[in-house]
Design a protein around this motif. Structure first.
Motif, PDB file in Angstrom:
ATOM      1  N   VAL A 140       1.219  -3.719   8.632  1.00 55.91           N
ATOM      2  CA  VAL A 140       2.413  -3.696   9.541  1.00 55.91           C
ATOM      3  C   VAL A 140       3.024  -2.386   9.538  1.00 55.91           C
ATOM      4  O   VAL A 140       3.506  -1.815  10.915  1.00 55.91           O
ATOM      5  CB  VAL A 140       3.410  -4.661   8.942  1.00 55.91           C
ATOM      6  N   TRP A 141       3.336  -1.529   8.670  1.00 53.25           N
ATOM      7  CA  TRP A 141       3.919  -0.451   8.560  1.00 53.25           C
ATOM      8  C   TRP A 141       3.052   0.670   9.370  1.00 53.25           C
ATOM      9  O   TRP A 141       3.458   1.716   9.959  1.00 53.25           O
ATOM     10  CB  TRP A 141       4.186  -0.039   7.087  1.00 53.25           C
ATOM     11  N   GLU A 142       1.665   0.593   9.219  1.00 54.86           N
ATOM     12  CA  GLU A 142       0.822   1.672   9.770  1.00 54.86           C
ATOM     13  C   GLU A 142       0.997   1.800  11.362  1.00 54.86           C
ATOM     14  O   GLU A 142       0.985   2.798  11.981  1.00 54.86           O
ATOM     15  CB  GLU A 142      -0.523   1.176   9.552  1.00 54.86           C
ATOM     16  N   TYR A 143       1.573   0.762  12.110  1.00 55.22           N
ATOM     17  CA  TYR A 143       1.953   0.667  13.285  1.00 55.22           C
ATOM     18  C   TYR A 143       3.423   0.752  13.757  1.00 55.22           C
ATOM     19  O   TYR A 143       4.020   0.108  14.588  1.00 55.22           O
ATOM     20  CB  TYR A 143       1.099  -0.136  14.029  1.00 55.22           C
ATOM     21  N   THR A 144       4.126   0.989  12.709  1.00 53.26           N
ATOM     22  CA  THR A 144       5.972   1.015  12.750  1.00 53.26           C
ATOM     23  C   THR A 144       6.389   2.375  12.525  1.00 53.26           C
ATOM     24  O   THR A 144       7.341   2.573  13.022  1.00 53.26           O
ATOM     25  CB  THR A 144       6.278  -0.157  11.799  1.00 53.26           C
ATOM     26  N   TRP A 145       5.547   3.202  11.957  1.00 53.37           N
ATOM     27  CA  TRP A 145       6.161   4.492  11.460  1.00 53.37           C
ATOM     28  C   TRP A 145       6.553   5.109  12.814  1.00 53.37           C
ATOM     29  O   TRP A 145       7.706   5.852  12.825  1.00 53.37           O
ATOM     30  CB  TRP A 145       5.342   5.340  10.916  1.00 53.37           C
ATOM     31  N   GLN A 146       5.721   5.326  13.763  1.00 58.37           N
ATOM     32  CA  GLN A 146       6.039   5.925  14.965  1.00 58.37           C
ATOM     33  C   GLN A 146       7.222   5.602  15.598  1.00 58.37           C
ATOM     34  O   GLN A 146       7.991   6.356  16.423  1.00 58.37           O
ATOM     35  CB  GLN A 146       4.841   6.120  16.186  1.00 58.37           C
ATOM     36  N   TYR A 147       7.439   4.211  15.637  1.00 60.60           N
ATOM     37  CA  TYR A 147       8.967   3.848  16.193  1.00 60.60           C
ATOM     38  C   TYR A 147      10.048   4.167  15.439  1.00 60.60           C
ATOM     39  O   TYR A 147      11.034   4.569  15.987  1.00 60.60           O
ATOM     40  CB  TYR A 147       8.740   2.316  16.202  1.00 60.60           C
ATOM     41  N   ILE A 148       9.799   4.093  14.161  1.00 59.19           N
ATOM     42  CA  ILE A 148      11.225   4.462  13.395  1.00 59.19           C
ATOM     43  C   ILE A 148      11.371   6.099  13.356  1.00 59.19           C
ATOM     44  O   ILE A 148      12.761   6.326  13.661  1.00 59.19           O
ATOM     45  CB  ILE A 148      11.041   4.208  11.802  1.00 59.19           C
ATOM     46  N   PHE A 149      10.465   6.973  13.556  1.00 57.85           N
ATOM     47  CA  PHE A 149      10.657   8.325  13.353  1.00 57.85           C
ATOM     48  C   PHE A 149      10.471   8.991  14.655  1.00 57.85           C
ATOM     49  O   PHE A 149      10.867  10.091  14.974  1.00 57.85           O
ATOM     50  CB  PHE A 149       9.767   9.025  12.374  1.00 57.85           C
ATOM     51  N   ALA A 150       9.931   8.577  15.760  1.00 55.00           N
ATOM     52  CA  ALA A 150       9.570   9.154  16.829  1.00 55.00           C
ATOM     53  C   ALA A 150      10.415   8.285  18.131  1.00 55.00           C
ATOM     54  O   ALA A 150      10.379   8.680  19.064  1.00 55.00           O
ATOM     55  CB  ALA A 150       8.348   9.401  17.264  1.00 55.00           C
ATOM     56  N   TYR A 178      16.478   2.810   4.996  1.00 57.52           N
ATOM     57  CA  TYR A 178      15.254   2.905   4.396  1.00 57.52           C
ATOM     58  C   TYR A 178      15.247   2.029   3.344  1.00 57.52           C
ATOM     59  O   TYR A 178      14.377   1.433   2.864  1.00 57.52           O
ATOM     60  CB  TYR A 178      15.458   4.259   3.497  1.00 57.52           C
ATOM     61  N   ILE A 179      16.407   1.751   2.628  1.00 56.52           N
ATOM     62  CA  ILE A 179      16.671   0.696   1.354  1.00 56.52           C
ATOM     63  C   ILE A 179      16.043  -0.783   2.138  1.00 56.52           C
ATOM     64  O   ILE A 179      15.496  -1.441   1.217  1.00 56.52           O
ATOM     65  CB  ILE A 179      17.944   0.801   0.762  1.00 56.52           C
ATOM     66  N   PHE A 180      16.656  -0.953   3.190  1.00 55.43           N
ATOM     67  CA  PHE A 180      16.776  -2.269   3.963  1.00 55.43           C
ATOM     68  C   PHE A 180      15.098  -2.378   4.224  1.00 55.43           C
ATOM     69  O   PHE A 180      14.401  -3.245   3.937  1.00 55.43           O
ATOM     70  CB  PHE A 180      17.373  -2.196   5.193  1.00 55.43           C
ATOM     71  N   TYR A 181      14.462  -1.491   4.527  1.00 59.26           N
ATOM     72  CA  TYR A 181      12.902  -1.385   4.774  1.00 59.26           C
ATOM     73  C   TYR A 181      12.250  -1.621   3.660  1.00 59.26           C
ATOM     74  O   TYR A 181      11.168  -2.562   3.488  1.00 59.26           O
ATOM     75  CB  TYR A 181      12.534  -0.040   5.673  1.00 59.26           C
ATOM     76  N   ARG A 182      12.635  -1.015   2.453  1.00 60.12           N
ATOM     77  CA  ARG A 182      11.722  -1.334   1.240  1.00 60.12           C
ATOM     78  C   ARG A 182      12.240  -2.560   0.572  1.00 60.12           C
ATOM     79  O   ARG A 182      11.107  -3.240   0.012  1.00 60.12           O
ATOM     80  CB  ARG A 182      12.057  -0.180   0.178  1.00 60.12           C
ATOM     81  N   ASP A 183      13.519  -2.929   0.835  1.00 59.42           N
ATOM     82  CA  ASP A 183      13.712  -4.373   0.485  1.00 59.42           C
ATOM     83  C   ASP A 183      12.762  -5.525   1.085  1.00 59.42           C
ATOM     84  O   ASP A 183      12.450  -6.602   0.633  1.00 59.42           O
ATOM     85  CB  ASP A 183      15.109  -4.872   0.948  1.00 59.42           C
ATOM     86  N   TRP A 184      12.537  -5.140   2.400  1.00 61.13           N
ATOM     87  CA  TRP A 184      11.688  -6.064   3.294  1.00 61.13           C
ATOM     88  C   TRP A 184      10.233  -6.326   2.540  1.00 61.13           C
ATOM     89  O   TRP A 184       9.608  -7.444   2.239  1.00 61.13           O
ATOM     90  CB  TRP A 184      11.557  -5.766   4.555  1.00 61.13           C
ATOM     91  N   LEU A 185       9.878  -5.064   2.300  1.00 69.10           N
ATOM     92  CA  LEU A 185       8.583  -4.913   1.623  1.00 69.10           C
ATOM     93  C   LEU A 185       8.496  -5.546   0.182  1.00 69.10           C
ATOM     94  O   LEU A 185       7.589  -6.419  -0.068  1.00 69.10           O
ATOM     95  CB  LEU A 185       8.008  -3.364   1.384  1.00 69.10           C
ATOM     96  N   HIS A 243       0.858  -1.020  -0.193  1.00 72.21           N
ATOM     97  CA  HIS A 243       0.180   0.004   0.030  1.00 72.21           C
ATOM     98  C   HIS A 243       1.000   1.193  -0.105  1.00 72.21           C
ATOM     99  O   HIS A 243       1.898   1.234  -0.811  1.00 72.21           O
ATOM    100  CB  HIS A 243      -1.138   0.054   1.243  1.00 72.21           C
ATOM    101  N   GLU A 244       0.431   2.160   0.987  1.00 68.42           N
ATOM    102  CA  GLU A 244       1.216   3.447   0.512  1.00 68.42           C
ATOM    103  C   GLU A 244       2.600   3.489   1.325  1.00 68.42           C
ATOM    104  O   GLU A 244       3.463   4.361   0.858  1.00 68.42           O
ATOM    105  CB  GLU A 244       0.353   4.563   1.520  1.00 68.42           C
ATOM    106  N   ALA A 245       3.252   2.307   2.154  1.00 63.71           N
ATOM    107  CA  ALA A 245       4.319   2.291   2.570  1.00 63.71           C
ATOM    108  C   ALA A 245       5.399   2.090   1.433  1.00 63.71           C
ATOM    109  O   ALA A 245       6.473   2.821   1.848  1.00 63.71           O
ATOM    110  CB  ALA A 245       4.332   0.904   3.615  1.00 63.71           C
ATOM    111  N   MET A 246       5.153   1.697   0.269  1.00 66.64           N
ATOM    112  CA  MET A 246       6.115   1.583  -0.806  1.00 66.64           C
ATOM    113  C   MET A 246       6.200   2.924  -1.437  1.00 66.64           C
ATOM    114  O   MET A 246       7.487   3.339  -1.522  1.00 66.64           O
ATOM    115  CB  MET A 246       5.554   0.564  -1.874  1.00 66.64           C
ATOM    116  N   VAL A 247       5.369   3.863  -1.326  1.00 60.28           N
ATOM    117  CA  VAL A 247       5.351   5.231  -1.709  1.00 60.28           C
ATOM    118  C   VAL A 247       6.330   6.093  -1.225  1.00 60.28           C
ATOM    119  O   VAL A 247       7.242   6.628  -1.324  1.00 60.28           O
ATOM    120  CB  VAL A 247       4.180   5.777  -2.207  1.00 60.28           C
ATOM    121  N   TYR A 248       5.934   5.824   0.408  1.00 61.69           N
ATOM    122  CA  TYR A 248       6.761   6.681   1.156  1.00 61.69           C
ATOM    123  C   TYR A 248       7.952   6.508   1.300  1.00 61.69           C
ATOM    124  O   TYR A 248       8.930   7.365   1.244  1.00 61.69           O
ATOM    125  CB  TYR A 248       5.970   6.415   2.630  1.00 61.69           C
TER     126      TYR A 248
END
Length: 401
Positions: free
Chosen positions: A286-296, A266-273, A132-137
């Motif tokens: 999964v990413w919907e409840y992961t962004w806050q950990y990565i960025f905050a 970020y490349i590692f995260y996208r490769d996982w996707l 979904h949107e995680a690939m775009v971001y």
């Protein structure tokens, strides 16, 4: 040299040594008299993930809200219309767009896109339509990480103009949310979830350590979040107890926050996707409840709703209590409207009740009750509208209460 002279020299030397010793001890003790924030710590331990993101700019030039540049990154399907975003960009020279059409491999060969007068806003693509949107971001961040023109603020959103998971007091409008978003707040915090309302997602949403069948039925991603987390963050020795933040994958980042994480991550995260066997809907959730950990750096990120509205959008109620009363009034309106509906249903079933020998409310009494309920509803709605209008305009002085 006589004895008296030698004694005087000895005493003077002792006094000087004592003075130097006392001075040295006082200087050492003064270090501990400094405030905690000013003390120097020789700590070689690894900082928590991710690194702090309190800086508002990585350049030597001070960024102010007057000259802040912003980019809106949208994830869309080919049939979805994003004219609302084009209109925002046309009216603001500091605002730019990056619209990814995920189901078109090469926008430059698609006549529906190339014919647009603002095609440059749409000339973006992803390596695969997954997550979904995680690939775009992630793709946007990877492709623009080293761009000297990376905006001070990047806003990541879905393509819909209006949707249920946008903010109630901003008419559920993406355009209104973007135009009202306070750049100063994003620059200060580094990461802002664009949804202020806690439900769904807060405060106690997914439990990666537990195998809860009820959780799995209500929250499909909870069944796979543990394994996914371990793959994404192998350095973590234990799973989080809880993962929570307001849904639904829309947020704003400062440039400093983006650059505080290495591009390789970020490349590692996208490769996982790209490589995961999970269904598209699950990998994205999964990413919907992961962004806050990565960025905050927080597993649970549930800012106060009242403060989110006021600090993030300038929608300021007089107090948190007034904000909560507004929702109490809305719940009461809903209850009264159900009562009205029940009365109307009761009237429509009069014939059936007579055949079954059941008692129905007399028509005149039913109408009287309906009028009374509708008057109460109208009164509550008028009060809600007045309080909402005052809050949206920023309080009595236009800048918040």
């Amino acid at each position: 040299m006589d004895i008296r002279c030698k004694r005087n020299i000895f005493l003077a030397t002792c006094i000087i040594l004592i003075f130097l010793l006392l001075s040295w001890r006082l200087r050492g003790s003064n270090v501990n008299l400094l405030p905690q924030s000013q003390r120097i710590h020789l700590d070689n331990s690894t900082p928590p993930h991710p690194p702090p993101t309190t800086s508002t700019s990585t350049s030597t030039t001070t960024t102010t809200t007057q000259n802040t540049t912003r980019t809106l990154i949208l994830a869309k399907l080919s049939e979805e219309i994003t004219l609302w975003a084009d209109e925002l960009a046309e009216s603001d020279p500091t605002f730019s767009l990056a619209i990814y059409t995920v189901d078109i491999d090469d926008p430059s060969t698609n006549p529906n896109l190339t014919s647009l007068p603002n095609f440059k806003n749409y000339n973006y693509t992803v390596p695969a339509n997954k997550g979904h949107e995680a690939m775009v971001y992630l793709t946007y961040i990877i492709d623009h990480y080293d761009d000297p023109n990376l905006s001070d603020i990047s806003i990541f959103m879905h393509s819909h103009l209006r949707t249920w998971h946008n903010n109630d007091f901003l008419d559920s409008s993406s355009a209104t949310m973007v135009s009202r978003l306070r750049s100063s707040h994003v620059l200060k915090t580094g990461y802002m979830n664009l949804r202020c309302h806690h439900q769904p997602g807060c405060p106690n949403h997914i439990h990666p350590r537990l195998s809860d069948k009820d959780d799995d039925l209500k929250i499909p991603e909870s069944a796979i979040i543990g394994d996914s987390w371990t793959e994404l963050f192998p350095e973590r020795k234990r799973l989080p107890e809880v993962l929570s933040q307001p849904c639904c994958g829309q947020f704003a980042l400062s440039k400093a926050t983006i650059l505080s994480i290495p591009r390789e991550k970020y490349i590692f995260y996208r490769d996982w996707l790209l490589q995961t066997d999970l269904e598209d809907r699950l990998s994205g959730r999964v990413w919907e409840y992961t962004w806050q950990y990565i960025f905050a750096g927080r597993e649970v990120f549930c800012p106060d709703e009242y403060e989110c509205y006021c600090q993030g959008y300038g929608v300021c109620f007089e107090s948190k209590a007034q904000y909560e009363r507004w929702f109490e009034m809305r719940r009461e309106v809903g209850r009264l409207e159900r009562e009205v509906q029940n009365l109307e249903d009761d009237g429509e079933g009069d014939g059936e009740k007579q055949e079954e020998g059941k008692q129905s409310i007399p028509e005149d009494e039913r109408e009287r009750k309906k009028i009374e309920l509708q008057q109460r509803i109208e009164k509550l709605r008028d009060q809600m509208d007045r309080e909402k209008e005052l809050a949206v305009t920023g309080g009595r002085d236009g800048k918040g209460w």
